[in-house]
Design a protein around this motif. Sequence first.
Motif, mmCIF file in Angstrom:
data_model
loop_
_atom_site.group_PDB
_atom_site.id
_atom_site.type_symbol
_atom_site.label_atom_id
_atom_site.label_comp_id
_atom_site.label_asym_id
_atom_site.label_seq_id
_atom_site.Cartn_x
_atom_site.Cartn_y
_atom_site.Cartn_z
ATOM 1 N N GLY A 260 0.821 -1.208 0.000
ATOM 2 C CA GLY A 260 0.000 0.000 0.000
ATOM 3 C C GLY A 260 0.852 1.253 0.000
ATOM 4 O O GLY A 260 1.887 1.301 0.679
ATOM 5 N N ILE A 261 0.429 2.257 -0.782
ATOM 6 C CA ILE A 261 1.091 3.564 -0.807
ATOM 7 C C ILE A 261 -0.009 4.612 -0.818
ATOM 8 O O ILE A 261 -0.886 4.601 -1.686
ATOM 9 C CB ILE A 261 1.992 3.744 -2.049
ATOM 10 N N SER A 262 0.032 5.507 0.161
ATOM 11 C CA SER A 262 -1.002 6.533 0.283
ATOM 12 C C SER A 262 -0.345 7.876 0.574
ATOM 13 O O SER A 262 0.441 7.998 1.516
ATOM 14 C CB SER A 262 -1.979 6.158 1.403
ATOM 15 N N GLU A 263 -0.672 8.854 -0.235
ATOM 16 C CA GLU A 263 -0.058 10.181 -0.078
ATOM 17 C C GLU A 263 -1.000 11.114 0.665
ATOM 18 O O GLU A 263 -2.180 11.259 0.313
ATOM 19 C CB GLU A 263 0.283 10.766 -1.445
ATOM 20 N N ALA A 264 -0.479 11.755 1.706
ATOM 21 C CA ALA A 264 -1.203 12.793 2.428
ATOM 22 C C ALA A 264 -0.549 14.141 2.144
ATOM 23 O O ALA A 264 0.379 14.243 1.339
ATOM 24 C CB ALA A 264 -1.198 12.487 3.927
ATOM 25 N N VAL A 265 -1.018 15.173 2.802
ATOM 26 C CA VAL A 265 -0.493 16.515 2.546
ATOM 27 C C VAL A 265 0.979 16.624 2.919
ATOM 28 O O VAL A 265 1.782 17.223 2.199
ATOM 29 C CB VAL A 265 -1.316 17.572 3.314
ATOM 30 N N ASP A 266 1.361 16.009 4.041
ATOM 31 C CA ASP A 266 2.707 16.219 4.556
ATOM 32 C C ASP A 266 3.602 14.985 4.497
ATOM 33 O O ASP A 266 4.770 15.041 4.895
ATOM 34 C CB ASP A 266 2.640 16.723 6.001
ATOM 35 N N ALA A 267 3.094 13.843 4.022
ATOM 36 C CA ALA A 267 3.921 12.633 3.998
ATOM 37 C C ALA A 267 3.263 11.571 3.121
ATOM 38 O O ALA A 267 2.086 11.674 2.751
ATOM 39 C CB ALA A 267 4.117 12.082 5.417
ATOM 40 N N VAL A 268 4.054 10.559 2.816
ATOM 41 C CA VAL A 268 3.555 9.385 2.105
ATOM 42 C C VAL A 268 3.600 8.212 3.082
ATOM 43 O O VAL A 268 4.628 7.987 3.737
ATOM 44 C CB VAL A 268 4.420 9.065 0.863
ATOM 45 N N GLU A 269 2.504 7.479 3.170
ATOM 46 C CA GLU A 269 2.482 6.288 4.015
ATOM 47 C C GLU A 269 2.718 5.057 3.148
ATOM 48 O O GLU A 269 2.059 4.858 2.127
ATOM 49 C CB GLU A 269 1.162 6.152 4.771
ATOM 50 N N LEU B 148 -0.665 1.157 -7.693
ATOM 51 C CA LEU B 148 -0.896 1.004 -6.257
ATOM 52 C C LEU B 148 -0.887 2.358 -5.548
ATOM 53 O O LEU B 148 -1.634 2.576 -4.589
ATOM 54 C CB LEU B 148 0.178 0.097 -5.658
ATOM 55 N N ALA B 149 -0.061 3.266 -6.054
ATOM 56 C CA ALA B 149 0.060 4.590 -5.456
ATOM 57 C C ALA B 149 -1.014 5.554 -5.956
ATOM 58 O O ALA B 149 -1.025 6.720 -5.561
ATOM 59 C CB ALA B 149 1.442 5.166 -5.754
ATOM 60 N N GLY B 150 -1.899 5.056 -6.833
ATOM 61 C CA GLY B 150 -2.991 5.889 -7.305
ATOM 62 C C GLY B 150 -2.681 6.735 -8.525
ATOM 63 O O GLY B 150 -3.473 7.614 -8.886
ATOM 64 N N LEU B 151 -1.568 6.455 -9.185
ATOM 65 C CA LEU B 151 -1.206 7.236 -10.360
ATOM 66 C C LEU B 151 -1.901 6.691 -11.601
ATOM 67 O O LEU B 151 -2.150 5.481 -11.718
ATOM 68 C CB LEU B 151 0.313 7.202 -10.566
ATOM 69 N N SER B 152 -2.195 7.573 -12.519
ATOM 70 C CA SER B 152 -2.795 7.184 -13.796
ATOM 71 C C SER B 152 -1.670 7.026 -14.811
ATOM 72 O O SER B 152 -0.942 7.984 -15.102
ATOM 73 C CB SER B 152 -3.776 8.263 -14.261
ATOM 74 N N ILE B 153 -1.513 5.827 -15.348
ATOM 75 C CA ILE B 153 -0.443 5.569 -16.315
ATOM 76 C C ILE B 153 -1.044 5.039 -17.612
ATOM 77 O O ILE B 153 -2.113 4.433 -17.612
ATOM 78 C CB ILE B 153 0.606 4.581 -15.769
ATOM 79 N N LEU C 81 11.030 7.165 -18.422
ATOM 80 C CA LEU C 81 9.630 7.498 -18.196
ATOM 81 C C LEU C 81 9.410 7.632 -16.693
ATOM 82 O O LEU C 81 9.701 6.709 -15.932
ATOM 83 C CB LEU C 81 8.722 6.409 -18.777
ATOM 84 N N PHE C 82 8.907 8.795 -16.301
ATOM 85 C CA PHE C 82 8.650 9.059 -14.892
ATOM 86 C C PHE C 82 7.178 9.407 -14.697
ATOM 87 O O PHE C 82 6.517 9.918 -15.603
ATOM 88 C CB PHE C 82 9.496 10.248 -14.395
ATOM 89 N N ALA C 83 6.680 9.138 -13.503
ATOM 90 C CA ALA C 83 5.343 9.576 -13.101
ATOM 91 C C ALA C 83 5.442 9.991 -11.645
ATOM 92 O O ALA C 83 6.243 9.430 -10.887
ATOM 93 C CB ALA C 83 4.315 8.466 -13.281
ATOM 94 N N GLY C 84 4.645 10.964 -11.242
ATOM 95 C CA GLY C 84 4.779 11.377 -9.850
ATOM 96 C C GLY C 84 3.797 12.442 -9.423
ATOM 97 O O GLY C 84 2.923 12.872 -10.172
ATOM 98 N N THR C 85 3.965 12.821 -8.179
ATOM 99 C CA THR C 85 3.164 13.857 -7.528
ATOM 100 C C THR C 85 4.139 14.757 -6.770
ATOM 101 O O THR C 85 5.350 14.668 -6.956
ATOM 102 C CB THR C 85 2.162 13.228 -6.549
ATOM 103 N N ASP C 86 3.610 15.588 -5.906
ATOM 104 C CA ASP C 86 4.474 16.477 -5.119
ATOM 105 C C ASP C 86 5.438 15.692 -4.235
ATOM 106 O O ASP C 86 6.559 16.135 -3.998
ATOM 107 C CB ASP C 86 3.625 17.401 -4.240
#
Length: 396
Positions: free
Chosen positions: A174-183, A210-215, A361-366
């Motif tokens: 599981g990978i879950s991103e919050a405002v201040d951290a990634v769990e 799994l991390a919720g990214l659209s690929i 090829l990269f994908a990501g968030t903040d």
Amino acid sequence: MVFDYCVVGGGIVGLATAMRLLERRPGSSLLLLEKEAALGRHQTGHNSGVIHAGIYYPPGSLKAELCRKGAEATKAFCAENGIRFDVCGKLLVATSDLEVERMEALHARSKENTIEVHRISEGELKEREPNISGRGALFVPSTGIVSYAEVCLAMGRRIAALGGEVRLSTRVIGISEAVDAVEITAEDESWQARKLVACAGLQSDRLAVLAGLSIEHRIVPFRGEYYRLPAEKNDIVRHLIYPIPDPALPFLGVHLTRMIDGSVTVGPNAVIGFAREGYPKLSLNLADMADYALFPGFWKTVLANRASAMTELKNSLWKPGYLEECRKYCPGLTLSDLLPHEAGIRAQAVRRDGTLIHDFLFAGTDRMLHVCNAPSPAATSAIPIADMIVDRLTAA
């Protein structure tokens, strides 16, 4: 505790990234998670062990630059850490008129890439390599060989020495991103990190999802099957012997490779794998097969490359066909010389339109950066690839 960085993946790219993060951000807390019981268990530990010079890549391209820098960085890292390597050089052998034409084009490209390459005649080839036949060859003196498994172990030790924590046998579920951290969650434990970088190779698309990214791509496993020559033929060549590659194909062809342990391997071919991490001959994983069978890009790729795919499949199933690929430049080999050797599996990223992705090829968030494709030769280029990843990660 909230870690500054979490790296998922204990192959050479993930290890180099973790190492570079700690070197460039001293005092940072870092956690590296690897699902296997040891480092470098997949692509890193199943390749030819070659330190490539970068002759194949378009002049001025990122791949060409990273390969040149990576070859120097890999040799320097090995020297600093007491890892044995051998700069034995490589010969790319032309065996037909078409290959001679391609060889000349490759020679011109190498000059633009500022790589030292020598054009040698048929007679000079025979002097250098009495057991090799060809119309001529390109000699690349800076190509070397090493055990990338040993490189991985040394990087792991370096990470620990810099204060990083390496967790083996830890599968991320599981990978879950919050405002201040990634769990990040494993089967019986979880952690938080301010930044996450995923270098998951054969599982990179799944980890991104799994991390919720659209690929828009999927990983298709290409199985590279090798043979090993008998010990009495370990001196059959002095250099690495490669064919002149077909520029329309992403693979380099069947080659003779001197290994750092003194053995010589033959291969690899390139056939569709029926399991992403199944190295024995009859490995089968229905979930892995469903992943690409339900992806439209896979069938478009198969259709576009059906002629070469059929040839590769035939040679996989029919050992004499595989032998003929080798005998084009090494006519003294026989069927009895092709002994079993463990296969490798390459993570090939494929777009929905069937295009094979040859670039990064990269994908990501903040707070996350997923390395979805780190193209061959990623092992050679791992250290400068890591610098590029760290630049992206720390700039966000």
